[in-house]
Each structure stands twice: as structure tokens, then as C-alpha cells.
Design an enzyme around this catalytic site. Structure first.
Site, PDB file in Angstrom:
ATOM      1  CG  HIS A 176      18.527  11.130   7.010  1.00 53.11           C
ATOM      2  ND1 HIS A 176      19.768  10.565   7.062  1.00 53.11           N
ATOM      3  CD2 HIS A 176      18.657  12.260   6.282  1.00 53.11           C
ATOM      4  CE1 HIS A 176      20.627  11.318   6.397  1.00 53.11           C
ATOM      5  NE2 HIS A 176      19.973  12.345   5.909  1.00 53.11           N
ATOM      6  CD  GLU A 223      19.141   7.846   9.455  1.00 53.93           C
ATOM      7  OE1 GLU A 223      18.334   7.265   8.698  1.00 53.93           O
ATOM      8  OE2 GLU A 223      20.022   8.626   9.039  1.00 53.93           O
ATOM      9  CB  CYS A 250      21.416  10.473   3.420  1.00 52.66           C
ATOM     10  SG  CYS A 250      21.686  12.186   2.923  1.00 52.66           S
TER      11      CYS A 250
END
Lengths: 221, 302
Positions: free
Chosen positions: A198, A200, A105
């Protein structure tokens, strides 16, 4: 009405997400740029793979790592902090050394060589043109399922938050995943990897595994 | 009823994307601004977001009267001036003010005790919005009630507009202490504790599993110096709101940069020392203890 509380997917990894170690992950140290943003979630995902992790806040810490993740966050803030703390050139030097570098991002924005707006100034490492917030403002942020070339085990659940839009990719840039309308959202150029979403935030470490496997076998600090 | 949408396999307005934006703000500073020029100064100082409002809390406190949502035209001017996310405040319980902010495309709504409450019994039902909300809390029960209503981010209330960090410290300490207690409780104890603090059992169990609040938790209310900001990070904040502390100080640009640096390097005293040098006058403070009961903002909200 179903209240979408916190059952199901959370931004923190579920218990039992830990994956087995292997030869590569056991010897490498991966740095996560920790100036601002969700660096902690990347660290958690990497530790789950058995990788040693360093939070990078100073240029000298780049010497001791084998690969680097530039996390999600605010690209404007991160670029300003990078300059304020004298990290721009060391980061460019790090990536030029051929060590794997992955931007998610905001990190994708910083890796780009061209942005649609005149700020912030990116690191200029990957041959891609990017428009910040290219999908719209926060109310347009979305989740979707994504097939990623090289990532096994079915589609990845992908979260896009004020995500950047990749407008152009150079001839050396390979597209690993696209949305249904053909928009590239995961790209790779040699040792450089960038994703507009994302990985994560969803507790699924398969993209992190893919990144760690970009390290040459036997790499060690 | 739901405002969540699906288009071409894309789901928008989900709790994950709302809570996810707060993740991107972590380790950052959110600054109150009243003009587009201030917003640019804040962005240049490294703010990860700005809070657009007509008067900073110190002025609201000084002026008295009813404090309401700001003029949407003024908020839009700030949205055009910067590329970082823009937040704005609505009165507690005023869901129409919130709908207005959602309509102009604001990135985050602060349902804030700094404005005069519109409803002394109910907060906004935040699940009905695509735009995420941040809400204040003084303790774990209040935080989990707000999350239950759909808040995707939490902040301490502190005591806004005073420049006195003592209440923010009290609120952060209280939340962290209660989370540590919850981690030692069995399900039977959690049920009783949920009744005691007014929190749902589901959210208490989630808090226990995670060992932290289920959403991002910032510090707010009285932060005025780099040292205050770093103190809040040490106490467990994911980031810091600075309201009056920057643009009520002598040199907003330098103070803004210094507070940003102190948040990134909160565990590096030398870096904070360097950031703290020669910043000029901080905002004029009011001791939170000197406030008469009716002047405390933190007691608003339920």
C-alpha cells in the site's frame, strides 16, 4: 516499554510531502475507483503531485479520466459492488483502451487473470496468478523495505496488509520489486501496474509519481 | 514487553499494519452475524467484514444475564465460511478473552460495551497484541484514551440493539465538534483541554494536525436503514457497523445490499432512494429515550 503511538510513520501523509508539478502531471486527470477501501489516501497522494483527481463511483466517470487506480480494500466487496453497479465491462474496456491502470493490494487481485480460489471473479486484465491473503491472516501483516526498479531515491517503506501473493507471472509481465525470498510484489505489463503493498498509506508518493509518468506526455482529457 | 516480531526484514504486529487494515474497511459496512450461513449472506451483500457473535445486541438486550465472548468454535466456523476479515467481541478489560481470539487468528477484536464488562476500571492494554482492536466512544476524550491504549480503529457506541440511531448521531456529532474546537486551540489550551476531557496531549496535538481522529472512525449502535447509514457517513463516519439491523429485519439480504449501496453512494440521494425501496420490515425498534438507566449499554466503559 516504548508505546508505539503515532509518532513517526502515520497512514496520513506528513506535511511537506507535496512534490513539484511537471508537464505530465499538470495536464492529466487520474481517477480512483471509490466503491470501497482507502481511495481517499490515493487521492491525497495524487493531489500532492499536482494531478487532478476524480473519485470514480459510476461507469460514465471513466470517460473523463486518463488513468485509473483501483485502491486497497476488500476485493470480495469491491468485486460485488463492481457487478452490482454495472462497472465490470466498462472497467475492462477502460483498461483495454491502453490507459494506465494500477491496482494496489485488492486492486492487484482484481487486475489478475487467475485466482487460486473461485471467488471473487477478477477483471482478468493482467497475466498473473494470485492467491488472496497469500501471506496469511491479519496477524501476519507486515512492513518492510523494498527496492523498486524505476523508483529513485532508495528503498520504499512498504506495508503489506492481508496482502495477495503473486504465484505466477506471464512472459510479458515484468517484475519491478521482490521480497528478500524472491516473491514478486510489484509487477508491470505494459500500461498495467500492480503492487501487493500500500504505497498510499505511508505518505511517500514516489510510486504514484512512477504511475503518473506512465502517462504519455501531452495526455489531456 | 512486545509481541511485535521481525523476520527476514519483515516487521509484524506494528501499529501501522493494525491501523492499516481499518483503512481497507473504509467506505464499507461491517455486519453482525451469528452463523456461517448469515456470514455468507453478509459477504454476498457486499459487507467488507463480519462481526461473529452468538447473539446480536437486540437479543442480548432481550435475554439479559451476562454476555461473554462467543464460543471460539463458532467463530472459527464463520472464519472458514468467508474470505472477508472476521471480527469478534470481548468484554471490556477481559484480556484473556482477547488472547483466545488472537490465538485462533481473528482479524480484529471489538472490546465492546455490548458484552457485560469484566473490569469496571481498566480497558485492555491493546499495544500488547498483534491483532488490532476497535473500541467504542461517546466523545473525543474516550476515543483518544482508547487509541492511547492501542486501539487501531474507533467506532461510536450509539445504543446497540435499539434500531434507534439517535445516540450514534450524538456521539459522532460530539467527536466532530470537539475535533473542530481542537483545531483552533494553541498548545496551552490543548493542555488544559486534555485535562478536561481525559486525553493525552500528544494525541490531541496529532488530532489537531490531522484535523480528524488519528485512526479510522466508524459509526455503530442503532443503524437500521440505508438512510441511517448515509446520515452517519455525512456526519463524518469512515464506514458503518450494522448489528441487529440486518438479520433482525424482514429481508436481510436485500437490506444488507441496500445499506452497502447507501454507504458507497451516501452523497447521491437518488441512489439511496433506489436502495431504500421495497426492503420489507426493518428491525423492531426501541426508542433509546425509553431505556431505564441500567439498560443503557453506552455508559459502559471509562
Amino acid at each position: 516499554m516504548r508505546v508505539p503511538l503515532l509518532r513517526g510513520r502515520s497512514w496520513l501523509p506528513e506535511a511537506g510531502e507535496v512534490r513539484p508539478n511537471d508537464e505530465v502531471t499538470a495536464t492529466a486527470t487520474v481517477g480512483v475507483l471509490a466503491l470501497q477501501g482507502d481511495f481517499q489516501e490515493h487521492c491525497t497522494a495524487l493531489r500532492g503531485l499536482g494531478v487532478s483527481v476524480t473519485e470514480v463511483r459510476r461507469a460514465d466517470q471513466l470517460d473523463a479520466i486518463d488513468a485509473l487506480i483501483i485502491p486497497g480494500g476488500e476485493s470480495t466487496s469491491m468485486a460485488k459492488l463492481m457487478d452490482a453497479y454495472g462497472m465490470r465491462v466498462p472497467l475492462q474496456t477502460f483498461a483495454a483502451s491502453g490507459r494506465p491502470t494500477w491496482g494496489t493490494c485488492a486492486g492487484l487481485i482484481l487486475l489478475a487473470s487467475r485466482l487460486a480460489e473461485d471467488r471473487p471473479e477478477p477483471l482478468g486484465l493482467m497475466d498473473i496468478a494470485v492467491q488472496r491473503d497469500g501471506f496469511g491472516r491479519q496477524v501476519d501483516s507486515f512492513e518492510t523495505e523494498l527496492d523498486i526498479a524505476g523508483v529513485q531515491g532508495g528503498p520504499v517503506h512498504a506495508v503489506f496488509i492481508r496482502a495477495p501473493l503473486i504465484l505466477e507471472t506471464g512472459s510479458d509481465v515484468q517484475t519491478l520489486a521482490s521480497l528478500a525470498d524472491g516473491t514478486a510484489v510489484v509487477v508491470r505489463q505494459g500500461h498495467l501496474l500492480a503492487s501487493a503493498f500500500h504505497p498510499e498509506l505511508t505518505g511517500d508518493a514516489r510510486m504514484h509519481r512512477y504511475f503518473v509518468e506512465m502517462l504519455p506526455v501531452g495526455a489531456s482529457p | 514487553m512486545s509481541t511485535n516480531g521481525t523476520d527476514n526484514g519483515k516487521e509484524t504486529g506494528t501499529f501501522l499494519v493494525k491501523a492499516g487494515l481499518a483503512q481497507m474497511l473504509k467506505g464499507g459496512v461491517i455486519m453482525d452475524v451469528v452463523t456461517a450461513e448469515q456470514a455468507k449472506i453478509a459477504e454476498d451483500a457486499g459487507a467488507c467484514s463480519v462481526m461473529a457473535l452468538e447473539r446480536v445486541p437486540a437479543d442480548i438486550r432481550a435475554d439479559g444475564g451476562v454476555a461473554r465472548m462467543s464460543d471460539p468454535a463458532m467463530i472459527e466456523a464463520i472464519m472458514r465460511a468467508v474470505t472477508i476479515p472476521v471480527m469478534a467481541k470481548v468484554r471490556i478489560g477481559h484480556f484473556v478473552e482477547a488472547k483466545i481470539l488472537e490465538a485462533i487468528g481473528i482479524d480484529y477484536i471489538d472490546e465492546s460495551e455490548v458484552l457485560t464488562p469484566a473490569d469496571e476500571e481498566h480497558h485492555v492494554w491493546k499495544h500488547d497484541f498483534k491483532v488490532p482492536f476497535v473500541c467504542g466512544c461517546r466523545d473525543l476524550g474516550e476515543a483518544l484514551r482508547r487509541i492511547g491504549e492501542g486501539a487501531a480503529m474507533i467506532r461510536t457506541k450509539g445504543e446497540a440493539g435499539t434500531g434507534d440511531v439517535v445516540e450514534a448521531v450524538r456521539h459522532m456529532r460530539t467527536v466532530m465538534k470537539q475535533i473542530r474546537r481542537v483545531q483552533l486551540m494553541g498548545d496551552d489550551e490543548l493542555t488544559a483541554y486534555g485535562k478536561e476531557i481525559g486525553a493525552s496531549l500528544d494525541l490531541l496535538r496529532e488530532t489537531k494536525r490531522l484535523g480528524r481522529l488519528p485512526v479510522v472512525n466508524f459509526a455503530a449502535g442503532g443503524v437500521a436503514t440505508p438512510a441511517d447509514a448515509a446520515l452517519m457517513m455525512h456526519l463524518g463516519a469512515d464506514g458503518v457497523f450494522v448489528g441487529s439491523g440486518i438479520f433482525k429485519s424482514g429481508d436481510p439480504s436485500e437490506r444488507g445490499k441496500a445499506i452497502v449501496k447507501a454507504v458507497t453512494h451516501y452523497d447521491d440521494p437518488e441512489a439511496i432512494a433506489e436502495a431504500s425501496k421495497g426492503l420489507g420490515e426493518p428491525m423492531v425498534g426501541i426508542s433509546a429515550r425509553s431505556l431505564a438507566p441500567g439498560q443503557e449499554l453506552a455508559t459502559r466503559g471509562w
